[in-house]
Design an enzyme around this catalytic site. Structure first.
Site, PDB file in Angstrom:
ATOM      1  N   TYR A   1      31.774  51.059  48.329  1.00  0.00           N
ATOM      2  CA  TYR A   1      31.501  49.912  47.471  1.00  0.00           C
ATOM      3  C   TYR A   1      30.003  49.680  47.442  1.00  0.00           C
ATOM      4  O   TYR A   1      29.349  49.696  48.486  1.00  0.00           O
ATOM      5  CB  TYR A   1      32.210  48.666  48.011  1.00  0.00           C
ATOM      6  CG  TYR A   1      31.931  47.400  47.227  1.00  0.00           C
ATOM      7  CD1 TYR A   1      32.412  47.239  45.928  1.00  0.00           C
ATOM      8  CD2 TYR A   1      31.192  46.361  47.788  1.00  0.00           C
ATOM      9  CE1 TYR A   1      32.163  46.064  45.216  1.00  0.00           C
ATOM     10  CE2 TYR A   1      30.939  45.184  47.081  1.00  0.00           C
ATOM     11  CZ  TYR A   1      31.424  45.050  45.795  1.00  0.00           C
ATOM     12  OH  TYR A   1      31.181  43.892  45.088  1.00  0.00           O
TER      13      TYR A   1
ATOM     14  N   ASP B   1      22.865  53.382  50.552  1.00  0.00           N
ATOM     15  CA  ASP B   1      23.208  51.969  50.430  1.00  0.00           C
ATOM     16  C   ASP B   1      23.487  51.445  51.838  1.00  0.00           C
ATOM     17  O   ASP B   1      24.582  51.610  52.371  1.00  0.00           O
ATOM     18  CB  ASP B   1      24.420  51.788  49.512  1.00  0.00           C
ATOM     19  CG  ASP B   1      24.801  50.319  49.368  1.00  0.00           C
ATOM     20  OD1 ASP B   1      24.129  49.461  50.000  1.00  0.00           O
ATOM     21  OD2 ASP B   1      25.760  50.030  48.629  1.00  0.00           O
TER      22      ASP B   1
ATOM     23  N   LYS C   1      22.834  41.635  53.291  1.00  0.00           N
ATOM     24  CA  LYS C   1      23.535  41.110  54.466  1.00  0.00           C
ATOM     25  C   LYS C   1      22.600  40.723  55.622  1.00  0.00           C
ATOM     26  O   LYS C   1      22.024  39.640  55.585  1.00  0.00           O
ATOM     27  CB  LYS C   1      24.644  42.079  54.866  1.00  0.00           C
ATOM     28  CG  LYS C   1      25.685  42.196  53.726  1.00  0.00           C
ATOM     29  CD  LYS C   1      26.969  42.900  54.061  1.00  0.00           C
ATOM     30  CE  LYS C   1      27.986  42.708  52.960  1.00  0.00           C
ATOM     31  NZ  LYS C   1      28.265  43.859  52.124  1.00  0.00           N
TER      32      LYS C   1
END
Ligand SMILES: *Cc1c(COP(=O)(O)O)cnc(C)c1O
Length: 428
Positions: free
Chosen positions: A143, A238, A266
């Protein structure tokens, strides 16, 4: 009599689609009523009915020093007093950029944004602008946020271009995305052989945390680097989830691989909205105002969010932080594996730094197809048994979990004790 959580969920559904602002929060995959949290402190959360939980979600990763860490809160309060956002440069942004460049050797220059989605979307546009190519390669189950060209599933054959996996994504966007199997070196080689001169970038979670936890093979990581170099494609790691989470530098530090671009999010916001993308100076120079690739953000690098991120990055830079975090996370996994074994439940678990995967199957999976073989029903029963016992796990069998620096040895021991009876209930 309905609980306060139930009342809030009812009410939320009247004004918010599905009652939530991000779909996994709705508990659709595990069933039941989502918990509405009123407070977090350290390793603990409290819900609207006053129930206390040991938290293994950590806001999906950002809460690496625990909830409401007093120094992070103080940094945010001090920044807020000085004004929330100016839409103009501040010194705090430079400090953040300097910190990211200093800690992550592959990042020569970096730009701040406000979410992981923005970071990956911008990195892909940049890779396309820099290479002058349209096609991108991603892997099934990874994702990378919800940008159009990433909400794509594999086409009819592995080497054909993809189809939208979401409504609202035109086929015309999806047709530039190739979706391959994670850890499949042969497929990657075939893909570059067939389409190499059209591929702008490969984007990958260098340790996957979005189809539960999956670890890449050495060959897979090496092949990705070599093929991108050979064919002039941009390799994008990523690390929105893995950055500063699986180790002091992220997955690229663990594997000793230098990607061309890295996306972050995050942890670097410590619970506030901060994302970033950065890497090779020649590539980063292609962004406006230096280059032709447009990218912008009204709230990008705002002083309050950056203050939370900088303080978090400072706290996790303490000597031994990541070693202790990794040891605690491993203690958690080992404890659960032992408890499952006692109960005779088919189960496995593994951790990388402060991230873990729990699988109701024999052995740890290496691909999306293998993850899909885990026993969802059993996970859901285990999830609810743990929730009832005061342990908050990710409400899906296909998400990784997180331990923070605030989780004590005793927190983990208590969790394992609760897991012992939860595994017994799973079998019942
Ligand atoms: C969470 C995540 C994103 C998206 O970040 P948001 O801040 O939710 O937009 C992108 N990539 C990875 C690997 C993630 O884990």
């Amino acid at each position: 009599m309905s609980t306060r959580n139930e009342q809030l969920f009812e009410r939320a559904q009247r004004s918010i689609p599905g009652g939530v602002n991000s779909p996994v929060r709705a508990f659709r995959s595990v069933g039941g009523t989502p918990r509405f949290f009123t407070r977090g402190q350290g390793s603990r959360l409290w819900d609207a009915d006053g129930a206390e939980y040991i938290d293994y979600v950590g806001s999906w990763g950002p809460a690496i020093v625990g909830h409401a860490h007093p120094e992070v809160i103080r940094a945010v309060q001090e920044a807020a007093v000085g004004g929330l956002s100016f839409g103009a440069p501040t010194e705090a942004e430079i400090l953040m950029a300097e910190t990211l460049c200093a800690r992550v050797p592959s990042i020569e220059q970096v730009r701040l944004v406000s979410s992981g989605t923005e970071a990956t979307m911008s990195a892909i546009r940049l890779a396309r602008g820099f290479t002058g190519r349209d096609a991108i390669v991603k892997f099934e189950g990874c994702y990378h946020g919800h940008a159009d060209s990433l909400l794509v599933k594999a086409g009819s054959g592995a080497l054909t271009f993809g189809n939208p996996s979401s409504g609202g994504v035109p086929d015309d966007f999806a047709k530039h995305t190739l979706v391959l199997d994670y850890n499949d070196v042969q497929q990657l080689e075939d893909c570059f052989r067939n389409h190499g001169d059209r591929i702008a970038c490969v984007i990958v979670e260098p340790v996957v945390g979005n189809m539960n936890l999956i670890v890449p093979s050495r060959e897979f990581i090496d092949a990705m680097r070599a093929l991108c170099t050979k064919h002039g494609a941009v390799l994008i790691f990523d690390e929105v989830m893995t950055g500063f989470r699986v180790g002091p530098v992220g997955a690229q530090g663990l594997f000793g691989i230098t990607p061309d671009l890295t996306t972050l999010g995050k942890v670097i916001g410590g619970g506030m909205p901060v994302g970033a993308f950065g890497g090779r100076r020649d590539i980063m120079s292609a962004i406006a105002p230096l280059g032709a690739v447009y990218q912008a953000g009204t709230l990008s690098g705002n002083p309050v969010a950056v203050a939370a991120g900088l303080k978090t990055l400072e706290l996790i830079n303490a000597p031994g932080f990541h070693d202790r975090l990794a040891a605690r996370t491993k203690q958690f996994c080992d404890g659960l594996v032992a408890a499952a074994k006692e109960a005779g439940v088919t189960f496995s678990a593994q951790s990388v730094g402060g991230m873990f995967g729990l699988y109701f199957r024999d052995g740890c999976p290496a691909s999306y197809a293998e993850v899909m073989q885990s026993d969802r029903e059993r996970f859901n029963r285990f999830f609810h048994a743990m929730l009832d016992a005061g342990v908050y796990l990710a409400p899906s069998a296909f998400e990784a979990g997180f331990v923070s620096g605030a989780h004590s040895e005793d927190d983990v021991a208590q969790t394992v004790a609760k897991a012992r009876s939860a595994f017994a209930r799973v079998c019942a």
